[in-house]
Design an enzyme around this catalytic site. Structure first.
Site, short mmCIF file in Angstrom:
data_model
loop_
_atom_site.label_atom_id
_atom_site.label_comp_id
_atom_site.label_asym_id
_atom_site.label_seq_id
_atom_site.Cartn_x
_atom_site.Cartn_y
_atom_site.Cartn_z
N ILE A 126 0.84 -1.20 0.00
CA ILE A 126 0.00 0.00 0.00
C ILE A 126 0.88 1.25 0.00
CG2 ILE A 126 -1.88 1.19 1.16
CD1 ILE A 126 -2.49 -1.69 0.03
N GLU A 127 0.79 2.01 -1.09
CA GLU A 127 1.69 3.15 -1.26
C GLU A 127 0.96 4.45 -1.59
OE1 GLU A 127 5.14 2.37 -3.65
OE2 GLU A 127 5.00 0.21 -3.35
N LEU A 128 -0.37 4.42 -1.61
CA LEU A 128 -1.12 5.64 -1.90
C LEU A 128 -2.54 5.52 -1.35
CD1 LEU A 128 -3.11 4.76 -4.52
CD2 LEU A 128 -0.95 4.96 -5.72
#
Length: 299
Positions: A152-154
């Site tokens: 999860i990066e955004l």
């Protein structure tokens, strides 16, 4: 008597060697596959014998009422049920003892969870479509994946702990649902910090790249080693992996030459009881650089 006394040190020496060998075993190499049509098939990737866990990347559209959507670059078209061709490959990999996970999220996509209820809906979707549940629209056919990877990066930082909890409730003695996470190395991770704090994850592969404060920099391993120690001392999970780019072009910064990894980093972090191995981004880059080949015997 002289003959007998010679044997004891030899036996002791043998036990020492055996102990050292045992403590150095167990390191795995984890790879992300799915984001390039030029990286080879999943079957070919597993057949290399290099990897213990493969993350199929990515399911990068979900949550907030969206219809979940896979993006496997040039490999297959999920819109036309084209990814069902991966079913036999996934099963073949698993017969080789390789865990095959679905990675959700990624650096490009549209995803978030709006509530605990939204997390439950998505967990049910993952169970029915990729794990041991039932659905007429399973993207990989009847192949049952080993678990879910959180990259999860955004988007929103909320409810990833709820998703982990709901997914882990499906795990049982007959079929374990493995959970993994790929946080950035600044501690705690902005998106996954709360979820990792639950202790529900089986594997944590920390991305020690694209983050200058906690990565290999200009010949110095100090920041990376310091960050590793912080992670290993601060989270409840028992298996932590060193996440690295498999080539210079695989990341904006943080590439570690294989000889540096082996001689200056692995020797130090492998002393940690939480050491699990090395995660590499990605198969496309590793196929060209042969990074995993260079480090395999040292991991």
């Amino acid at each position: 008597m002289a003959h007998t006394s010679n044997k004891k040190p030899l036996l002791t020496f043998s036990l020492i060697i055996l102990t050292l060998t045992q403590t150095s075993l167990g390191g795995d190499i984890v790879i992300y596959w799915g984001q390039s049509g030029y990286e080879g098939t999943l079957t070919q990737t597993c057949a290399t014998g290099l990897y213990s866990i493969i993350n199929i990347a990515f399911l990068n559209k979900f949550g907030n009422g969206q219809v979940p959507k896979l993006n496997l670059a040039g490999h297959c078209n999920p819109e036309a049920n084209g990814c069902r061709i991966l079913s036999s490959s996934i099963k073949q990999c698993q017969t080789l003892g390789i865990k095959v996970m679905l990675s959700i999220g990624g650096g490009i996509g549209r995803y978030s969870l709006s509530s605990s209820s939204d997390a439950k809906t998505f967990a049910d979707y993952l169970w029915n479509n990729f794990l041991s549940g039932k659905s007429p629209s399973r993207p990989f056919g009847d192949a049952i994946l080993d678990g879910i990877d959180f990259d999860i990066e955004l988007g929103s930082t909320l409810h990833w702990n709820d998703l982990a909890s709901y997914l882990k409730q499906y795990s049982n003695s007959e079929k374990v649902v493995y959970l993994s996470a790929a946080p950035q190395c600044p501690f705690p991770d902005r998106y996954l910090g709360n979820a990792i704090g639950t202790g529900l994850f089986d594997f944590i592969w920390v991305q020690f790249y694209n983050n200058p404060p906690c990565q290999y920099n200009y010949g110095s391993t100090d920041k990376l080693i310091r960050s590793w120690k912080m992670w290993s001392a601060s989270i409840p999970e028992e298996k932590i992996y060193l996440g690295l780019p498999a080539a210079k072009g695989a990341a904006g910064s943080g590439y570690v030459p294989p000889n540096v990894l082996v001689s200056q980093i692995l020797q130090k972090i492998k002393m940690s009881p939480k050491y699990g191995g090395v995660m590499l981004w990605s198969r496309y880059f590793d196929k060209r650089s042969e990074y995993s080949v260079d480090i395999k015997n040292s991991v």
